[in-house]
Write a protein that holds these residues in place. Structure first.
Motif, PDB file in Angstrom:
ATOM      1  N   GLY B   2      33.890  17.966  12.625  1.00 17.79           N
ATOM      2  CA  GLY B   2      32.608  18.559  13.012  1.00 17.79           C
ATOM      3  C   GLY B   2      31.970  18.242  14.268  1.00 17.79           C
ATOM      4  N   GLU B   5      32.990  16.921  20.540  1.00 13.85           N
ATOM      5  CA  GLU B   5      32.470  17.601  21.617  1.00 13.85           C
ATOM      6  C   GLU B   5      33.649  17.806  22.618  1.00 13.85           C
ATOM      7  OE1 GLU B   5      28.894  15.742  23.481  1.00 13.85           O
ATOM      8  OE2 GLU B   5      28.786  14.864  21.701  1.00 13.85           O
ATOM      9  N   TRP B   6      34.163  19.191  22.445  1.00 15.74           N
ATOM     10  CA  TRP B   6      35.248  19.229  23.066  1.00 15.74           C
ATOM     11  C   TRP B   6      35.351  19.323  24.716  1.00 15.74           C
ATOM     12  CZ3 TRP B   6      39.478  19.999  20.302  1.00 15.74           C
ATOM     13  CH2 TRP B   6      39.395  20.698  18.981  1.00 15.74           C
ATOM     14  N   ALA B 123      36.510  26.529  24.716  1.00 13.85           N
ATOM     15  CA  ALA B 123      36.181  26.165  23.146  1.00 13.85           C
ATOM     16  C   ALA B 123      34.808  25.626  23.220  1.00 13.85           C
ATOM     17  CB  ALA B 123      37.261  25.369  22.706  1.00 13.85           C
ATOM     18  N   ALA B 124      34.648  24.755  24.304  1.00 15.10           N
ATOM     19  CA  ALA B 124      33.340  23.827  24.492  1.00 15.10           C
ATOM     20  C   ALA B 124      32.187  24.830  24.729  1.00 15.10           C
ATOM     21  CB  ALA B 124      33.449  22.870  25.504  1.00 15.10           C
ATOM     22  N   ILE B 126      31.879  27.946  23.962  1.00 15.05           N
ATOM     23  CA  ILE B 126      31.515  28.802  22.694  1.00 15.05           C
ATOM     24  C   ILE B 126      30.836  28.064  21.609  1.00 15.05           C
ATOM     25  CG2 ILE B 126      32.648  29.868  20.754  1.00 15.05           C
ATOM     26  CD1 ILE B 126      34.952  30.827  22.591  1.00 15.05           C
ATOM     27  N   ARG B 127      31.062  26.500  21.519  1.00 19.78           N
ATOM     28  CA  ARG B 127      30.260  26.028  20.537  1.00 19.78           C
ATOM     29  C   ARG B 127      28.874  25.295  21.339  1.00 19.78           C
ATOM     30  NH1 ARG B 127      31.796  21.061  18.912  1.00 19.78           N
ATOM     31  NH2 ARG B 127      30.969  21.320  16.753  1.00 19.78           N
ATOM     32  N   GLU B 129      28.196  23.999  24.058  1.00 16.56           N
ATOM     33  CA  GLU B 129      28.037  22.480  24.960  1.00 16.56           C
ATOM     34  C   GLU B 129      27.583  22.911  26.292  1.00 16.56           C
ATOM     35  OE1 GLU B 129      31.571  20.260  24.080  1.00 16.56           O
ATOM     36  OE2 GLU B 129      31.663  20.790  22.233  1.00 16.56           O
TER      37      GLU B 129
END
Lengths: 565, 185
Positions: B2, B5-6, B123-124, B126-127, B129
């Motif tokens: 969880g 941090e990508w 991916a980062a 989208i999350r 960051e």
């Protein structure tokens, strides 16, 4: 200088031997390909880039063989066990396995870079030869194809594509090229996810990405089966010194038949097969351990979110200060996390104290908190126990134990074991004196350890054994309110913070004073220093050990041992 | 997984890709390979990517470790505002930069690595960051309390000399009761 020999002698020697083998392999294979007569024609097309590609390949073979071995923890435990009879110094080298693994990894990365650059040059020059850009000899050599009475030298056979795209085409359609690109990509991903920043904070990313090594090794083994590094096989019939200037007449005159070429066989599998099998056995062993039944004897929530688990497993035998890996499929199928055991081998169970330190531990504590009284916990796999430096603590006449913060955990096991052995008058206990230094910012989360010390203190007092264990507690995170509290309770017998008879010290220890004291109290002794704590402290203590050690056997010698995970 | 941090991994991957692209480009140009123009591009692109990726972002949670000497780069990257802050922009930028590298063998590895970095950045993004500069903290000193500027003018009250002499011989008589409690209980 003498101090350095005492503390750094064996690891330096191992590194020197390893580098020596690397250099030897590089030079040997470089000369093999650069001087060998059967590579004359190959060199004509490629120049020294041939040797520059093959030499790192040999070093790569050697290092890929080595890299799997330091991470076979069960194998290392076995070696450690069999060295019990032998020197303590050799056993200590097993602790540096991760350092060695990283060193070998750096070498692999470096050699891969050289190998790749050399092959880029090779492919370009092969392509140019095939296109007829160079001299007549090159063109003739490149024209030789795999037919009834000729064999190819130049692995690039296509000519009917755009010449600029041929290298790409060749790379992606030959086994060597394709596997090379794939495994280099795997290697790069493994390395970027192993950077300290990623490993320390996002361990799962590192752990899962590192499994790309399976692809790496699979590709590595088949990388060479195409046999595209060609050597001349008919040196007797075709003498290159005579015939190199008569390329036009090859096959037409009796003294110069066509040169024939063959590829070298794939050799990498011979190097890596053994370690791959050993590593597979290691993983299989972890699987077996996982399947074995583990019972919960007791589950206790300690203050400050510390979970104590007391477990029982058939046939489980441990030594002091060892650690185990725990796997809880309810939280994560693939993750194994290390925990130092806090119980002594003399007890009929083993225990760990788990502190909230990340996703996995938080979830575990959550699950345990929701359990009804007396119920069994979730299925747990236990791998281990694995040895660390703490096993050696009884071999030293005098031991200095330093536990910083959470690093105090292995010493719980040691102190308990000492106590049991003393009660049983164990003759194997060589230790005469133990100095224990406990450093922490606050005793929050370590109340359970203070309880243990209180117990030991009481029992030692009963037996009049004051001298055996000297412990000093250093509270490095004190503030004015602490100081005020202490001032008010100055006259009391027990310490305000821990309730122990030994008063708590505030701030960091003055190591020079401590070492001086130990040296004064124990002349002509071999003192083992054991640390479980941060790297910065390890550096300081390692230097102090070096500084206060003396090669002269009549004086005190300090050996530094560090635990790490 | 969880708390990952990508972007931290994407940053390492992108920096490595920049170096690989640069190396491949240098080989292509120095060796005068066919398609050396792509190699020349790769040198420029590699340098650009390295400069962009060198300053590490500040982590959303936990301590950030900066790379040595990254302060100047941080200032430069910060100057581009939302272009460098937003990871969607970076993801598409890297995806676009990597494409010409795919036309030549020497640079194809750099191309693929940068493509992967671009995906991780996606991916980062989208999350949610984003890139934060690591700037040196300005220490805020606690404002000095007013009372410290006005020390008392008079010494504390003491009993008259006769009573003071008595204390040495008569401890009981010298003691006095405090009007309020001085202990915690």
């Amino acid at each position: 200088m003498g101090n350095k020999i005492v503390n750094y002698g064996v690891p330096s020697f191992i590194i020197v031997v390893w580098m020596g083998i690397n250099i030897f392999l590089f030079v040997w294979y470089y000369l093999f390909y650069d001087r060998g007569d059967n590579f004359f024609y190959t060199r004509h097309l490629l120049g020294s880039a041939l040797a520059w590609a093959r030499a790192p390949a040999a070093v790569l073979n050697f290092n890929c063989m080595l890299i799997l071995l330091p991470v076979c923890r069960n194998l290392l435990s076995l070696i450690r066990g069999s060295l019990m009879c032998c020197s303590r110094t050799m056993r200590r080298q097993m602790d540096r396995n991760l350092t060695f693994h990283k060193l070998v990894a750096y070498m692999i990365a470096l050699m891969t870079a050289i190998h790749m650059v050399a092959h880029l040059l090779n492919v370009e020059w092969y392509n140019n030869s095939r296109q007829g850009v160079y001299d007549e000899l090159s063109t003739t050599l490149s024209d030789l194809a795999d037919m009834e009475n000729t064999t190819y030298l130049n692995p690039i056979r296509t000519t009917n594509l755009n010449p600029q795209q041929i290298p790409l085409y060749f790379a992606f359609t030959s086994i060597a090229g394709l596997t090379g690109i794939i495994i280099t990509l795997a290697l790069i991903l493994m390395i970027t996810s192993s950077m300290e920043v990623i490993r320390r904070s996002y361990f799962e990313v590192f752990w899962y990405t590192h499994h790309l090594f399976v692809i790496f090794f699979a590709g590595l083994v088949i990388h060479g089966i195409g046999g595209i590094v060609r050597r001349q096989s008919n040196m007797e019939e075709h003498n290159f010194t005579l015939c190199k200037d008569q390329a036009d007449d090859w096959g037409k005159i009796p003294e110069c038949p066509n040169p024939e070429f063959e590829g070298g066989p794939a050799a990498t599998w011979m190097w890596v097969l053994g370690p791959m099998i050993i590593y597979a056995a290691e993983r299989l062993l972890r699987l077996i351990r996982y399947v074995q039944n583990v019972q919960y004897r007791k589950i206790v929530m300690r203050p400050s979110k510390v979970l104590e688990l007391q477990l029982v497993k058939k046939g489980f035998k441990m030594e002091v200060g060892q650690y185990i890996f725990l796997n809880c499929p309810a939280i994560s199928q693939l993750e194994w996390h290390p925990f130092t055991m806090t119980s002594a081998p003399e007890e009929d169970f083993f225990s760990v104290h788990i502190r909230s330190a990340g996703d996995w531990t938080d979830k575990l504590i959550e699950i345990m908190q929701k359990l009804p009284e007396g119920a069994q916990g979730p299925k747990m796999g236990v791998d281990g126990p694995f040895g660390t430096a703490s096993e050696d603590v009884f071999d030293y006449e005098v031991s200095m134990l330093v536990g910083a913060g959470i690093g105090v955990t292995p010493f719980a096991s040691i102190l308990k074991s000492i106590w049991y052995r003393f009660k049983d008058n164990d003759p194997k206990l060589r230790t005469r004196k133990i100095y224990f230094y406990w450093l922490c910012r606050e005793t929050h989360a370590f109340e359970w350890f203070a309880d243990l010390l209180q117990l030991l203190e009481k029992e030692m007092e009963q037996r009049g054994l004051w001298d055996f264990l000297t412990y000093k507690l250093f509270l490095t995170g004190w503030d004015q309110s602490h100081a005020d509290h202490v001032m008010v309770h100055f006259d009391e017998d027990t310490d305000v913070v821990t309730g122990l008879k030994q008063k708590t010290h505030y701030g960091r220890p003055s190591w020079d004073k401590e070492f001086e004291q130990v040296r004064r109290d124990n002349p002509a002794s071999v003192v083992g220093m054991f640390l479980c704590g941060p790297a910065a402290l390890a550096n300081v203590l390692e230097k102090k050990c070096g500084k206060y050690s003396d090669v002269d056997p009549r004086r005190t010698k300090f050996y530094f041992n560090k635990e790490n995970f | 997984m969880g708390k990952i941090e990508w972007a931290m991994w994407a940053n390492e991957q992108a920096l490595a890709s920049g170096l690989i692209l640069l190396a491949g480009g240098i080989v292509g140009v120095a060796g005068q390979f066919r398609g050396w123009e792509f190699a020349a591009y790769a040198v420029a692109a590699g340098v650009f990517v390295c400069l962009l990726e060198y300053p590490r972002s500040k982590r959303a949670k936990g301590t950030s470790v900066e790379r040595s000497g990254q302060y100047c780069f941080t200032v430069c990257v910060k100057a581009f505002g939302p272009l460098t802050r937003n990871y969607y922009v970076r993801a598409f930028l890297h995806a676009a930069i990597c494409v010409p590298g795919g036309f030549m063998l020497a640079t194809v590895l750099g191309c693929v690595c940068l493509g992967i970095a671009s995906l991780i950045y996606l991916a980062a993004a989208i999350r949610g960051e984003h890139w934060e500069p690591i700037l040196p903290r300005k220490d805020v000193r606690k404002p000095v309390a007013e009372s410290i500027k006005n020390p008392p003018q008079n010494p504390p009250p003491r009993p008259p000399p006769e009573t003071r002499r008595k204390q040495a011989k008569d401890l009981e008589g010298a003691a006095y009761d405090n009007p309020s409690s001085v202990t915690d209980d």
